[in-house]
Design a protein around this motif. Structure first.
Motif: not given
Length: 715
Positions: A136-156
């Motif tokens: 599939g596609l690698a993704i980075n999920l950023r949670y701050e104090h348990g809440v999703l604030t950002q999602a980003a692709t792997r890119g380079n």
């Protein structure tokens, strides 16, 4: 649109609204987790929708109560102008890949780790976390104090793209992590894979075909392409899933001491973690995992291209470190490729057991999916045109285990062949704008290549079929098995193995030949003793006396099921009248529409089909002692007259056929689908979507005891 009378009520004060909104968010998060992650829904869709609409109404009335983790934020969103770059705090690095197809990759990795750690040969085996390598596609999920604030692709690896709005539409990804412990973590970056299940991919392509839109090449490309759509609403329409498998930046959390324990913790936070993982000891454990996953790979509901081994101890990971920006403590061990590129040499036609004509690609042999492939299905001429495939093209061939190989697309002509191969991962089944989508060097035949019967295609349909039916050798086995079925001629003992011998040995070439079989001839068949031969002979003799409706159903005319066969028998009364009927006369029959009328007329227009029927009747092989020329008056009470019932699930004592017979004997009709016109749904164990539909429409639901009560007491 919701009417004013049915619109959700909104609390009168902001304080009450805040309390109610918090309750609704909690309930919706809980039920979304049960549905998307645990696959164990506890609430019908209609009830979930009511809760969702109630929260929407509150947030519309009190905009200040709208929170980033609200379930309502999964839907829609503004179309983006482009993706904003995201610098990864902790780089998303690739891992080394072993490309061998044997277990030596696991052994080599274990030996390398032991050497790096300077372990003696007698030292205890190293503990590894063994997982799947998702396609599939690698993704980075950023949670701050348990809440999703950002999602980003792997890119380079250093910089990716902000795809937060798109990721919010994926139901499996929690907008808020579970529990107070997760809420106390200042920053938790979760790495994982966005992918598409195979059944979701097939359903998506089926919707594309129905809409006459472009189909997609494979689940991996489709998932990756969906995440990079600028319109989140389009992403929501593509059924994406997610698995967590690692960490990025972490602040304010004491990470567990082992990788496997870390995954357990993520699962406890409400994140989906693949169950197909194990803690393996040494090379032997890794080899065992590699073999077991390889054996079940094709049965998985999603694509993988290998497995991943990671040293389980985080302390040992720290000691091993990195080399060339790859971790020394992890490796990917790939399986044989399931997609390869080869040349399409010619296109032949295959006639299936049901008469369907399928274009088959004859390929320059290529090793794919662990075997050499030289044939692949093209499904039908319309799919072939959508993919723009022609003889001489370089095409992408896919094979997964025992699945029939298929051509999923072609490689557009480029300057260098190796550039085309390098582009395989992103290739899609599209033609160049200047290339006519109609295939000039291939046409579907007008006559069956096996029996010469007319090839027909239903109006609006996509499949071409041989109209030869019971005459066509390619359909002979299927025709005999259907003819002998319990709801057709009910010839007990005439199963697959016997039919295979009769047809393959040239003993039976048509239906009349079936009734010319004697006990002695039957006894010559493999595993057919004298008693079994006598039993089959007796069953054949017994089947000679039947009804016109059963016989008509047994002929296997396309679109003529049991109910339609009964209607045709009652209307025409005898086979001669039916065989001579025009399409216009057939349309006079109750519940017979244009598709059925054309199918029946085309069947009897073939002289060989008429000849078979006439031989069976003229030589007294088949007779109808019970006339069905007119509907018989009911002989008993009709408590279900005018009622339509639907059966779903397994009943305690009644089979599906027995329940259907009881309902029809009581004047009722049994339907295969639930609608507003359904009177009752009879539900047993493991009832499926029909039960959900009944609840959604408010249709009355009864069990077997309830059905018996209806049969006995309903006015």
């Amino acid at each position: 649109m919701t009417s004013a009378s049915s619109a959700p009520s909104v609390p009168a004060t902001a304080e009450l609204a805040a309390t109610r909104a918090a309750e609704l968010r909690e309930q919706l998060h809980h039920h979304a987790h049960l549905y998307y992650v645990l696959d164990a829904p506890a609430l019908p869709d209609a009830e979930y929708d009511k809760l969702f609409q109630a929260l929407q109404a509150i947030e519309a009335a009190y905009p200040a109560l709208l929170t980033p983790d609200s379930p309502t934020q999964r839907v829609g969103g503004q179309v983006l102008d482009g993706f904003v770059p995201v610098r990864h705090t902790v780089p998303m690095l690739s891992i080394r890949t072993e490309t061998d197809t044997e277990a030596t990759g696991a052994e080599a990795f274990d030996a390398r780790v032991r050497r790096e750690l300077d372990l003696a040969p007698t030292a205890a085996p190293i503990e590894y976390a063994a997982e799947l390598k998702f396609d599939g596609l690698a993704i980075n999920l950023r949670y701050e104090h348990g809440v999703l604030t950002q999602a980003a692709t792997r890119g380079n690896g250093e910089t990716g793209e902000d795809v937060t709005q798109n990721v919010r539409t994926i139901g499996q990804i929690p907008l808020r992590l579970h529990g107070e412990a997760a809420a106390g973590i200042a920053v938790l970056e979760v790495r994982g894979e966005v992918y598409m299940r195979r059944d979701d991919f097939e359903a998506l392509n089926e919707r594309q075909r129905e809409a006459n839109e472009k189909t997609f090449v494979n689940p991996r490309n489709t998932a990756a392409g969906a995440i990079r759509q600028l319109d989140p609403e389009l992403v929501r329409q593509r059924p994406l899933s997610f698995f967590a498998y690692g960490l990025g930046d972490v602040q304010g959390w004491e990470i567990p001491a082992t990788h496997s324990a870390m995954l357990d913790a993520l699962q406890g936070f409400g994140l989906p973690v693949c169950a197909d993982r194990a803690v393996a000891l040494g090379a032997e454990g890794l080899v065992k995992f590699h073999r077991e996953i390889g054996e079940k790979r094709d049965a998985l509901p999603f694509d993988i291209d290998g497995v991943v081994y990671k040293v389980n101890s985080r302390e040992l990971q720290r000691r091993l470190g990195f080399v060339s920006r790859e971790p020394r403590w992890a490796v990917a061990h790939k399986y044989p490729a399931q997609e390869q590129v080869t040349r399409l040499d010619r296109i032949d036609i295959q006639v299936g057991r049901t008469g369907k004509l399928t274009p088959v690609a004859k390929l320059e042999p290529v090793f794919v999916g662990g075997t050499t492939v030289s044939n692949a299905t093209l499904h039908n001429v319309f799919e072939l045109r959508r993919k723009g495939v022609r003889v001489g093209d370089q095409v992408i061939v896919r094979r997964a285990g025992d699945v029939i190989p298929e051509i999923v697309g072609r490689i557009a002509r480029v300057a260098k062949a190796d550039e085309a191969a390098a582009d395989l991962a992103g290739a899609e089944s599209v033609a160049e704008p200047s290339r006519n989508p109609y295939v000039p060097n291939f046409h579907m035949p007008k006559a069956c290549p096996i029996c010469g019967s007319e090839v027909v295609r239903e109006k609006g349909g996509i499949d071409h079929r041989c109209s030869g039916g019971i005459f066509c050798p390619a359909q002979r086995k299927q025709a005999l098995l259907h003819f002998a079925g319990r709801r057709a001629m009910d010839i007990e003992g005439l199963g697959d193995k016997i039919v295979d011998q009769l047809v393959d040995g040239g003993i039976v070439t048509n239906l009349p030949g079936l009734y010319k079989l004697g006990v002695a001839k039957l006894a010559e068949l493999e595993r057919m003793g004298e008693k079994s031969a006598q039993n089959l002979f007796d069953a054949l003799q017994k089947s000679k006396s039947t009804t016109m409706a059963r016989f008509l159903f047994a002929l296997g005319i396309r679109h003529v099921g049991e109910t339609t066969a009964k209607d045709l028998a009652k209307h025409f009364g005898n086979m001669d009248a039916l065989m001579a009927a025009t399409e216009e006369q057939l349309l006079e029959v109750k519940d017979v529409g244009p598709v059925v009328a054309r199918s029946v007329h085309a069947f009897f227009k073939e002289e060989h089909n008429k000849t078979v029927v006439e031989l069976l009747l003229a030589q007294d092989m088949i007779s109808f002692p019970q006339s069905e020329g007119a509907a018989a008056a009911p002989t008993g009470p009709q408590p279900l007259a005018g009622k339509t019932l639907v059966l779903t699930g397994t009943l305690p004592t009644l089979s599906r056929d027995e329940a259907k017979a009881l309902i029809e004997a009581a004047g009722g009709k049994v339907s295969g689908s639930v609608s507003k016109k359904t009177s009752f749904v009879v539900a047993g164990e493991e009832a499926g979507s029909k039960l959900d539909k009944a609840r959604e429409l408010g249709v009355a639901i009864v069990d077997e005891a309830g059905l018996q009560a209806l049969l006995a007491a309903l006015e």
